[in-house]
Design a protein around this motif. Structure first.
Motif, PDB file in Angstrom:
ATOM      1  N   LYS A  14      12.257  30.964   4.623  1.00 59.63           N
ATOM      2  CA  LYS A  14      11.752  29.606   4.782  1.00 59.63           C
ATOM      3  C   LYS A  14      10.878  29.227   3.595  1.00 59.63           C
ATOM      4  CE  LYS A  14       9.987  26.464   8.153  1.00 59.63           C
ATOM      5  NZ  LYS A  14       9.909  26.174   9.559  1.00 59.63           N
ATOM      6  N   GLU A  15      11.198  28.068   3.016  1.00 57.67           N
ATOM      7  CA  GLU A  15      10.396  27.497   1.923  1.00 57.67           C
ATOM      8  C   GLU A  15      10.105  26.052   2.313  1.00 57.67           C
ATOM      9  OE1 GLU A  15      12.566  27.962  -1.737  1.00 57.67           O
ATOM     10  OE2 GLU A  15      13.114  30.012  -1.230  1.00 57.67           O
ATOM     11  N   GLY A  16       8.912  25.807   2.806  1.00 54.91           N
ATOM     12  CA  GLY A  16       8.584  24.476   3.314  1.00 54.91           C
ATOM     13  C   GLY A  16       9.375  24.233   4.579  1.00 54.91           C
ATOM     14  N   THR A  17      10.177  23.156   4.572  1.00 60.65           N
ATOM     15  CA  THR A  17      10.991  22.846   5.745  1.00 60.65           C
ATOM     16  C   THR A  17      12.429  23.327   5.588  1.00 60.65           C
ATOM     17  OG1 THR A  17      11.546  20.674   4.836  1.00 60.65           O
ATOM     18  CG2 THR A  17       9.612  20.800   6.295  1.00 60.65           C
ATOM     19  N   THR A  18      12.732  23.938   4.463  1.00 63.69           N
ATOM     20  CA  THR A  18      14.095  24.388   4.181  1.00 63.69           C
ATOM     21  C   THR A  18      14.212  25.895   4.363  1.00 63.69           C
ATOM     22  OG1 THR A  18      14.357  22.617   2.555  1.00 63.69           O
ATOM     23  CG2 THR A  18      15.912  24.432   2.422  1.00 63.69           C
ATOM     24  N   VAL A  19      15.286  26.307   5.035  1.00 62.71           N
ATOM     25  CA  VAL A  19      15.575  27.731   5.199  1.00 62.71           C
ATOM     26  C   VAL A  19      16.808  28.041   4.344  1.00 62.71           C
ATOM     27  CG1 VAL A  19      16.160  29.588   6.792  1.00 62.71           C
ATOM     28  CG2 VAL A  19      14.648  27.735   7.534  1.00 62.71           C
ATOM     29  N   THR A  20      16.647  28.992   3.456  1.00 61.35           N
ATOM     30  CA  THR A  20      17.747  29.417   2.595  1.00 61.35           C
ATOM     31  C   THR A  20      18.270  30.746   3.120  1.00 61.35           C
ATOM     32  OG1 THR A  20      16.768  28.310   0.698  1.00 61.35           O
ATOM     33  CG2 THR A  20      18.409  30.003   0.226  1.00 61.35           C
ATOM     34  N   TYR A  21      19.594  30.818   3.267  1.00 57.46           N
ATOM     35  CA  TYR A  21      20.232  32.007   3.839  1.00 57.46           C
ATOM     36  C   TYR A  21      20.849  32.872   2.758  1.00 57.46           C
ATOM     37  CZ  TYR A  21      19.406  30.093   8.383  1.00 57.46           C
ATOM     38  OH  TYR A  21      18.784  29.614   9.508  1.00 57.46           O
ATOM     39  N   THR A  22      20.804  34.174   3.026  1.00 56.98           N
ATOM     40  CA  THR A  22      21.388  35.155   2.120  1.00 56.98           C
ATOM     41  C   THR A  22      22.026  36.269   2.946  1.00 56.98           C
ATOM     42  OG1 THR A  22      20.929  36.498   0.159  1.00 56.98           O
ATOM     43  CG2 THR A  22      19.278  36.551   1.898  1.00 56.98           C
ATOM     44  N   LEU A  23      22.952  36.985   2.323  1.00 55.32           N
ATOM     45  CA  LEU A  23      23.561  38.140   2.978  1.00 55.32           C
ATOM     46  C   LEU A  23      22.524  39.242   3.105  1.00 55.32           C
ATOM     47  CD1 LEU A  23      26.977  38.367   1.085  1.00 55.32           C
ATOM     48  CD2 LEU A  23      26.542  37.329   3.314  1.00 55.32           C
ATOM     49  N   ARG A  24      22.465  39.882   4.249  1.00 55.13           N
ATOM     50  CA  ARG A  24      21.525  40.987   4.432  1.00 55.13           C
ATOM     51  C   ARG A  24      21.956  42.193   3.598  1.00 55.13           C
ATOM     52  NH1 ARG A  24      17.201  41.957   7.214  1.00 55.13           N
ATOM     53  NH2 ARG A  24      17.385  40.109   8.492  1.00 55.13           N
TER      54      ARG A  24
ATOM     55  N   ASP B 223      32.093  42.878  -0.438  1.00 58.21           N
ATOM     56  CA  ASP B 223      33.195  43.838  -0.624  1.00 58.21           C
ATOM     57  C   ASP B 223      34.069  43.907   0.626  1.00 58.21           C
ATOM     58  OD1 ASP B 223      32.132  44.422  -3.135  1.00 58.21           O
ATOM     59  OD2 ASP B 223      31.055  46.192  -2.416  1.00 58.21           O
ATOM     60  N   LEU B 224      33.443  43.882   1.793  1.00 54.23           N
ATOM     61  CA  LEU B 224      34.187  43.912   3.050  1.00 54.23           C
ATOM     62  C   LEU B 224      35.131  42.707   3.150  1.00 54.23           C
ATOM     63  CD1 LEU B 224      34.658  45.139   5.891  1.00 54.23           C
ATOM     64  CD2 LEU B 224      32.808  43.658   6.677  1.00 54.23           C
ATOM     65  N   LEU B 225      34.637  41.534   2.779  1.00 52.75           N
ATOM     66  CA  LEU B 225      35.472  40.331   2.813  1.00 52.75           C
ATOM     67  C   LEU B 225      36.620  40.429   1.814  1.00 52.75           C
ATOM     68  CD1 LEU B 225      32.668  37.637   3.125  1.00 52.75           C
ATOM     69  CD2 LEU B 225      34.242  38.395   4.922  1.00 52.75           C
ATOM     70  N   ALA B 226      36.361  41.026   0.648  1.00 51.55           N
ATOM     71  CA  ALA B 226      37.415  41.203  -0.355  1.00 51.55           C
ATOM     72  C   ALA B 226      38.490  42.160   0.156  1.00 51.55           C
ATOM     73  CB  ALA B 226      36.817  41.706  -1.670  1.00 51.55           C
ATOM     74  N   VAL B 227      38.082  43.236   0.809  1.00 49.84           N
ATOM     75  CA  VAL B 227      39.052  44.189   1.368  1.00 49.84           C
ATOM     76  C   VAL B 227      39.850  43.522   2.484  1.00 49.84           C
ATOM     77  CG1 VAL B 227      39.277  46.328   2.692  1.00 49.84           C
ATOM     78  CG2 VAL B 227      37.781  46.260   0.696  1.00 49.84           C
TER      79      VAL B 227
ATOM     80  N   LEU C 135      30.851  31.898   1.452  1.00 54.92           N
ATOM     81  CA  LEU C 135      29.992  31.024   0.641  1.00 54.92           C
ATOM     82  C   LEU C 135      28.705  31.724   0.234  1.00 54.92           C
ATOM     83  CD1 LEU C 135      30.538  27.699   2.603  1.00 54.92           C
ATOM     84  CD2 LEU C 135      31.395  28.257   0.304  1.00 54.92           C
ATOM     85  N   LEU C 136      28.119  32.478   1.164  1.00 53.48           N
ATOM     86  CA  LEU C 136      26.890  33.199   0.829  1.00 53.48           C
ATOM     87  C   LEU C 136      27.166  34.348  -0.135  1.00 53.48           C
ATOM     88  CD1 LEU C 136      25.041  33.242   4.276  1.00 53.48           C
ATOM     89  CD2 LEU C 136      24.648  31.734   2.307  1.00 53.48           C
ATOM     90  N   SER C 137      28.404  34.812  -0.182  1.00 54.56           N
ATOM     91  CA  SER C 137      28.770  35.838  -1.163  1.00 54.56           C
ATOM     92  C   SER C 137      28.679  35.287  -2.583  1.00 54.56           C
ATOM     93  CB  SER C 137      30.202  36.336  -0.915  1.00 54.56           C
ATOM     94  OG  SER C 137      30.273  37.045   0.290  1.00 54.56           O
ATOM     95  N   GLU C 138      28.821  33.984  -2.700  1.00 56.55           N
ATOM     96  CA  GLU C 138      28.724  33.331  -4.013  1.00 56.55           C
ATOM     97  C   GLU C 138      27.279  33.057  -4.404  1.00 56.55           C
ATOM     98  OE1 GLU C 138      31.018  29.798  -3.460  1.00 56.55           O
ATOM     99  OE2 GLU C 138      32.877  30.912  -3.107  1.00 56.55           O
ATOM    100  N   GLY C 139      26.371  33.086  -3.421  1.00 53.00           N
ATOM    101  CA  GLY C 139      24.961  32.834  -3.693  1.00 53.00           C
ATOM    102  C   GLY C 139      24.267  32.259  -2.474  1.00 53.00           C
TER     103      GLY C 139
ATOM    104  N   ASN D 281      21.888  22.587   4.785  1.00 56.33           N
ATOM    105  CA  ASN D 281      22.465  21.337   4.275  1.00 56.33           C
ATOM    106  C   ASN D 281      23.581  21.601   3.269  1.00 56.33           C
ATOM    107  OD1 ASN D 281      20.762  19.750   5.841  1.00 56.33           O
ATOM    108  ND2 ASN D 281      19.204  19.628   4.247  1.00 56.33           N
ATOM    109  N   GLU D 282      23.395  22.581   2.404  1.00 59.46           N
ATOM    110  CA  GLU D 282      24.443  22.927   1.436  1.00 59.46           C
ATOM    111  C   GLU D 282      25.681  23.444   2.164  1.00 59.46           C
ATOM    112  OE1 GLU D 282      21.969  24.342  -2.506  1.00 59.46           O
ATOM    113  OE2 GLU D 282      21.950  25.663  -0.751  1.00 59.46           O
ATOM    114  N   LEU D 283      25.479  24.330   3.124  1.00 60.62           N
ATOM    115  CA  LEU D 283      26.602  24.870   3.893  1.00 60.62           C
ATOM    116  C   LEU D 283      27.308  23.769   4.662  1.00 60.62           C
ATOM    117  CD1 LEU D 283      24.920  28.139   5.194  1.00 60.62           C
ATOM    118  CD2 LEU D 283      26.800  27.995   3.546  1.00 60.62           C
ATOM    119  N   GLN D 284      26.545  22.898   5.278  1.00 57.78           N
ATOM    120  CA  GLN D 284      27.114  21.787   6.041  1.00 57.78           C
ATOM    121  C   GLN D 284      27.970  20.903   5.137  1.00 57.78           C
ATOM    122  OE1 GLN D 284      24.132  19.403   7.977  1.00 57.78           O
ATOM    123  NE2 GLN D 284      25.532  17.721   8.327  1.00 57.78           N
ATOM    124  N   SER D 285      27.466  20.610   3.965  1.00 59.03           N
ATOM    125  CA  SER D 285      28.195  19.757   3.024  1.00 59.03           C
ATOM    126  C   SER D 285      29.501  20.407   2.574  1.00 59.03           C
ATOM    127  CB  SER D 285      27.297  19.463   1.813  1.00 59.03           C
ATOM    128  OG  SER D 285      28.009  18.744   0.853  1.00 59.03           O
TER     129      SER D 285
END
Length: 109
Positions: A66-76, A82-86, A27-31, A36-40
């Motif tokens: 962290k932006e306010g009370t929301t934490v947005t996650y991204t791939l490091r 690419d690893l997931l695609a392989v 999911l994070l590979s898509e953006g 909350n988004e991941l949970q949904s």
């Protein structure tokens, strides 16, 4: 190969060794997404998602901003996509081999 490099690889793959963590990375590979988004999307409780994100953060696979009370996650590292695609290609190859074997078995019976 250097022992510390081998340990890093083992720890990295341990971080991937859970179905929900793999799905989170897909999911994070898509953006970028927040908990909350991941949970949904996952249809899972926030505590379970947060627990898996903590493992991925601890192994430096993802990071949160962290932006306010929301934490947005991204791939490091974007190469994780690419690893997931392989990994998917390897899975597909094994599936094709299994289907071929099954077809051969059916022909022989």
């Amino acid at each position: 190969m250097n022992q510390s490099v081998q340990q890093f690889k083992a720890d990295f793959f341990k971080a991937l060794a859970h179905p929900m963590r793999i799905r989170i990375l897909e999911l994070l590979s898509e953006g970028d997404k927040n908990v909350n988004e991941l949970q949904s999307i996952l249809g899972s409780e926030g505590s379970a998602v947060s627990q898996q994100l903590a493992v991925l953060r601890g192994k430096n696979v993802v990071y949160g901003m962290k932006e306010g009370t929301t934490v947005t996650y991204t791939l490091r590292d974007p190469l994780i996509k690419d690893l997931l695609a392989v990994a998917r290609e390897i899975f597909d190859n094994h599936l094709v081999d299994a289907i071929s074997l099954l077809e051969d078995m059916r022909k022989d019976s």
